[in-house]
Write a protein that holds these residues in place. Structure first.
Motif, mmCIF file in Angstrom:
data_model
loop_
_atom_site.group_PDB
_atom_site.id
_atom_site.type_symbol
_atom_site.label_atom_id
_atom_site.label_comp_id
_atom_site.label_asym_id
_atom_site.label_seq_id
_atom_site.Cartn_x
_atom_site.Cartn_y
_atom_site.Cartn_z
ATOM 1 N N GLY A 44 -1.764 10.792 -8.995
ATOM 2 C CA GLY A 44 -1.428 9.513 -8.382
ATOM 3 C C GLY A 44 -0.192 9.554 -7.505
ATOM 4 N N PHE A 45 0.333 10.727 -7.210
ATOM 5 C CA PHE A 45 1.552 10.850 -6.417
ATOM 6 C C PHE A 45 1.326 10.343 -4.996
ATOM 7 C CE2 PHE A 45 4.243 13.411 -3.529
ATOM 8 C CZ PHE A 45 5.482 12.964 -3.956
ATOM 9 N N ALA A 46 2.331 9.574 -4.488
ATOM 10 C CA ALA A 46 2.233 9.030 -3.136
ATOM 11 C C ALA A 46 3.638 8.760 -2.621
ATOM 12 C CB ALA A 46 1.420 7.747 -3.139
ATOM 13 N N GLN B 178 0.839 -1.198 0.000
ATOM 14 C CA GLN B 178 0.000 0.000 0.000
ATOM 15 C C GLN B 178 0.877 1.252 0.000
ATOM 16 O OE1 GLN B 178 -3.333 -0.043 -0.179
ATOM 17 N NE2 GLN B 178 -3.415 2.178 -0.224
ATOM 18 N N VAL B 179 0.602 2.189 -0.887
ATOM 19 C CA VAL B 179 1.305 3.460 -0.880
ATOM 20 C C VAL B 179 0.545 4.430 0.007
ATOM 21 C CG1 VAL B 179 2.372 3.171 -3.129
ATOM 22 C CG2 VAL B 179 0.130 4.228 -2.978
ATOM 23 N N ALA B 180 1.249 5.409 0.548
ATOM 24 C CA ALA B 180 0.619 6.346 1.476
ATOM 25 C C ALA B 180 0.527 7.726 0.839
ATOM 26 C CB ALA B 180 1.429 6.420 2.757
ATOM 27 N N ARG B 181 -0.617 8.340 0.936
ATOM 28 C CA ARG B 181 -0.789 9.721 0.509
ATOM 29 C C ARG B 181 -0.196 10.614 1.597
ATOM 30 N NH1 ARG B 181 -1.961 9.022 -4.426
ATOM 31 N NH2 ARG B 181 -3.726 7.709 -4.872
ATOM 32 N N VAL B 182 0.087 11.845 1.249
ATOM 33 C CA VAL B 182 0.726 12.747 2.194
ATOM 34 C C VAL B 182 -0.119 12.932 3.451
ATOM 35 C CG1 VAL B 182 -0.192 14.915 1.254
ATOM 36 C CG2 VAL B 182 2.021 14.893 2.367
#
Length: 162
Positions: free
Chosen positions: A118-120, A95-99
């Protein structure tokens, strides 16, 4: 009324010594109580500075032959072969994390373009470091000995590293 240190006899001796090629310091040494600057000042007021003194002969320079125009070398942009190969980025399938969701234990390695939707961030769990183990290996690479400065080499020698 003040007495002048430059009597007509002294002025005659001054002009003769100057014409003979003595320097202002050498002339001042012959007159007790007169400084080099006093000698130069009197010579200036007499209009004798630069005149009446033997001059060194002018150096004759040899004429240089005219230079031929140089052929310009073609400019070649740097080739990609000189650059080091890019480091393969580890791929995280998790899982990628958003800011907004980042916590202190998340890896902060950016993934994607910050201007794209889609930046993470990587988001893997870390122990007291900004990056996970894979991203730390990419971010913190030792400098090669050719690019390291003298200070780094001296510091390594003090630490017993070579």
């Amino acid at each position: 009324m003040s007495l002048s240190i430059w009597t007509p006899e002294r002025v005659a001796i001054l002009e003769r010594l100057w014409t003979d090629g003595l320097s202002a310091s050498e002339i001042a040494a012959r007159f007790p109580g007169i400084t080099r600057n006093a000698v130069l000042g009197k010579l200036h007021r007499l209009g004798r500075l630069g005149r009446g003194r033997p001059m060194a002969p002018a150096k004759v320079r040899k004429a240089k032959p005219p230079q031929q125009p140089h052929a310009r070398r073609p400019h070649h942009p740097p080739t990609a072969a000189k650059r080091p190969p890019p480091v393969a980025m580890p791929i995280w399938a998790g899982q990628v994390a958003r800011v907004e969701a980042l916590r202190s234990w998340h890896c902060r390695w950016p993934i994607g373009d910050p201007h794209e939707p889609g930046f993470a961030f990587c988001g893997r769990r870390v122990a007291a470091r900004p990056y996970c183990g894979d991203h730390r290996a990419v971010a913190y690479q030792p400098a090669s000995t050719a690019t390291r400065g003298v200070g780094a080499k001296a510091r390594d020698n003090r630490r017993g590293q070579a």
